[in-house]
Design a protein around this motif. Sequence first.
Motif, PDB file in Angstrom:
ATOM      1  N   LEU A 129       0.806  -1.221   0.000  1.00  0.00           N
ATOM      2  CA  LEU A 129       0.000   0.000   0.000  1.00  0.00           C
ATOM      3  C   LEU A 129       0.842   1.275   0.000  1.00  0.00           C
ATOM      4  O   LEU A 129       0.297   2.372  -0.164  1.00  0.00           O
ATOM      5  CB  LEU A 129      -0.934   0.007   1.220  1.00  0.00           C
ATOM      6  N   ARG A 241      -0.672   6.897   7.068  1.00  0.00           N
ATOM      7  CA  ARG A 241      -1.786   6.790   6.118  1.00  0.00           C
ATOM      8  C   ARG A 241      -2.080   5.338   5.784  1.00  0.00           C
ATOM      9  O   ARG A 241      -3.249   4.923   5.702  1.00  0.00           O
ATOM     10  CB  ARG A 241      -1.448   7.564   4.841  1.00  0.00           C
ATOM     11  N   GLU A 245      -5.503   3.251   6.268  1.00  0.00           N
ATOM     12  CA  GLU A 245      -6.170   2.585   5.148  1.00  0.00           C
ATOM     13  C   GLU A 245      -6.462   1.124   5.476  1.00  0.00           C
ATOM     14  O   GLU A 245      -7.494   0.575   5.062  1.00  0.00           O
ATOM     15  CB  GLU A 245      -5.302   2.666   3.885  1.00  0.00           C
ATOM     16  N   ASN A 247      -7.143   0.132   8.382  1.00  0.00           N
ATOM     17  CA  ASN A 247      -7.943   0.120   9.611  1.00  0.00           C
ATOM     18  C   ASN A 247      -7.223  -0.641  10.715  1.00  0.00           C
ATOM     19  O   ASN A 247      -7.805  -1.414  11.472  1.00  0.00           O
ATOM     20  CB  ASN A 247      -9.328  -0.480   9.371  1.00  0.00           C
TER      21      ASN A 247
END
Length: 850
Positions: A129, A241, A245, A247
Amino acid sequence: MKTLNSIVFHVLLVCLFSTPLQLLPQEKNNMFFATMETRDAQSLKIEHPNEIQIIRSSNGLSAVKLSHNAAEELHHKILTHGPGFIYEPSKESALANLSLKNRATYQGRNLAAKFSISQETLVRQSLDLVNNNNIAAQIQELEAYGTRYHTTNSARQSVLDLKTRWENMASGRSDVSVRIVNHTSTNMPSVVMTITGSETPDEYVIIGGHIDSTASGGNSNNAPGADDNASGIATITEAARVLFEMNFTPKRTIEFMAYAAEEVGLRGSREIAQDYKNRNINVVSYLQLDMTNYKGSSEDIYISTDTFNDDDLNNFLIELINFYNASGTHKLTYATTQCNYGCSDHYSWAQQGYDVAFPFEASFRESNPHIHTTRDTFDRSPTPNATHAAKFAKLALEYLIEISNGHSNTDPGGEDCTQTVSSFPYNASFESSFENWKQSTNDDLDFSRNSSGTPSNNTGPASATDGSYYLYVEASGNGSGFPNKNAILTSPCFNFSSLSQPELTFQYHMFGSAINTLTVEAKNSSETVWNQVFSQSGDQGNSWLTATVNLNNYSNQTEVQLRFSVTTGTGNSGWQSDIAIDAVSIQNGSTDPTPTCNALNFNDFAISSFSNQDSDGTSSVGNNGASLTLTNNTWKHILLNYDVTPNTVIEFEFNSSNEGEIHAIGFENDNNLSANRYFKVHGTQNYGVTNYDTYTNGTQIFTIPVGSFYTGTMDRLVFINDNDAGSGNNSTFSNVKIYEGSCNGSITTKNFAKLIPILGNQPEGILPNTLISPNPTSNYINITIKNNSNNALVTMNLYDSNGKLLLKKTTTENGKNHISLEKLSLSSGIYFVKIVTQGEGSLTEKILIK
């Protein structure tokens, strides 16, 4: 009158906020208290006697009172990262901190906390990610403030804007808070974001870096600070971040910190760390990111090994890199380096006794030459679009996820393929890691790695059957470990296209009064149901047993997965149901999985000179190609393409009848010297990796886990028999074997990923022994070359701050090269001397011309 009063009031406000430092009481008359290394204080005293007062010296440190000008000169003088001093609010504080040069002992921290890899599924999900373009965009946004020098309004605004950005990222998370921290030593604030831990919120895992910037020569209003340290803040933000993303919910509390006023003595971080110590906050570990986007050296990440950094935490960072970044899309390489006193904010935490680590963008000698100047801009990064900084974001995520030990509400379940194995025989003994086998998140328990007996009596094995480590399921804990709790471990994908009769073998141990069941299941990519291929239940006695499983139903298929499933026992004695596995192997049914481990035959290779070090050139091959003997001052190499992995081992016999300066061996990927790749086994010079410098006499066998120290694609193997000071020394390397993990039981990879290089401090070659003086200077430079015994060509270049070549000179001789600057009519400022020689690359030093 009311209007006049209002005008006067607003004028006073403007004056108040336009000159904030003048309100700090101990900085009147442009002087303040600090601590620094005594050698630096004494040098400043000689060159600037009126701008520094040495109050007291002890333990290599001095309490001083110095001017801002002297502080700026300190950075020019030591030519390394960071301010080189620690700001102190008072004389008493400076004197009190003289004893804190090395890392203190923090009695309040959790000494039982262990660093281990247990969150593979989440970490690998996070790595995919990371978006380098996000990092690049934020670096440029921070650069656009023009300056973030701590006395400016733009510095304060950058912190407030970062607070808003972090709040927006965490929108909707009730467990996240963002706060401003105001300081007494600067009017610039810091900002802290907290994700409260779900299980142990009083244990903290912290990552931080400074947001302020500076530029020398009175350019504090033009200090873009793109690399120093917009890059670190942008990297930290990207890691946060990604967690949002996903969670991600940590079990321990995670904090992200952006500090004020690092460039003027670590002021923001010092106050925060001192506050945490005063409140006895249990900080499990701290990671510093300060400069992440300038790739100035051959490796990707350099881990700082100064005395105040924690060895266990450094070792864990190396273990993370070896486990998650050894190959593939997320591959990283690493080495070690050393910084100076007070070089960044992690020192503030170490000073309070917390465990700290500082991974850096390059070796400190080769880091960004533009920092603390108006040229520290994003466009000067050697790699495009913050791709170098993205590597640090990945390491940060590995650090945060593993140490905070969390979970994700959007975790995919851990049964997807993240790696495909196509080479057989395949062997996994789990000596240094889980070897890409993944814990399921759809079960009750996890498998654990262990090297001795399990904690419970009368159940589990006493030791491994292959090597030192095995995997097992701990059943202790009524309601948590038993009854009928399930643990699942899933393999990587296997490509059986080359196997007509695939066969699984493994060792298992099932001893205890309440042993339940061990099963093995398999499926291919098109199947939705796992198929049982092996099952065993009940107590099998206190010994390791061998299982052989026919996998012919999956022959020639390209995506096959296996998984081990353990169910713990029932009843009051359910805790006596520990089940273990070890020595997993897959091969064709008719093949022997044992490696052949053949020794190199030197008759198959050309023996060539290496780098610029081969002075004598004497070598000979003996014992029908089994041995290579080097005599006198000679460095040799053979061309050998090899991908060094975390499990790579080199084994050899060594003999020397006459000691020289360096007797060593190591891999290389070019014809340049890399001291951190050569394993010294004998010699008088403290050079290279010295962990195995144990030779005494006769013939000694060395088994070196190379992959514990470095990884990567190599193209040659180097043999060293160095003795610049004389002749008569010799080295014989015999029966040289290179293999992965183990070789006929000769070695296993126990603890390989936890080793850290012990690097020698005596350099070898031309560049490390080259001296440039005086610095600062006025009208000349002396470049002294001390170690050019082979008459290699050395090129000396002088550049201005814009990179324009002003002067070039070449030589092949040792000695002093006097370079006059008078005819160049140079103005005062910063210049760069670059020295280039074949076989060692280049060395760039910053000099100040008055």
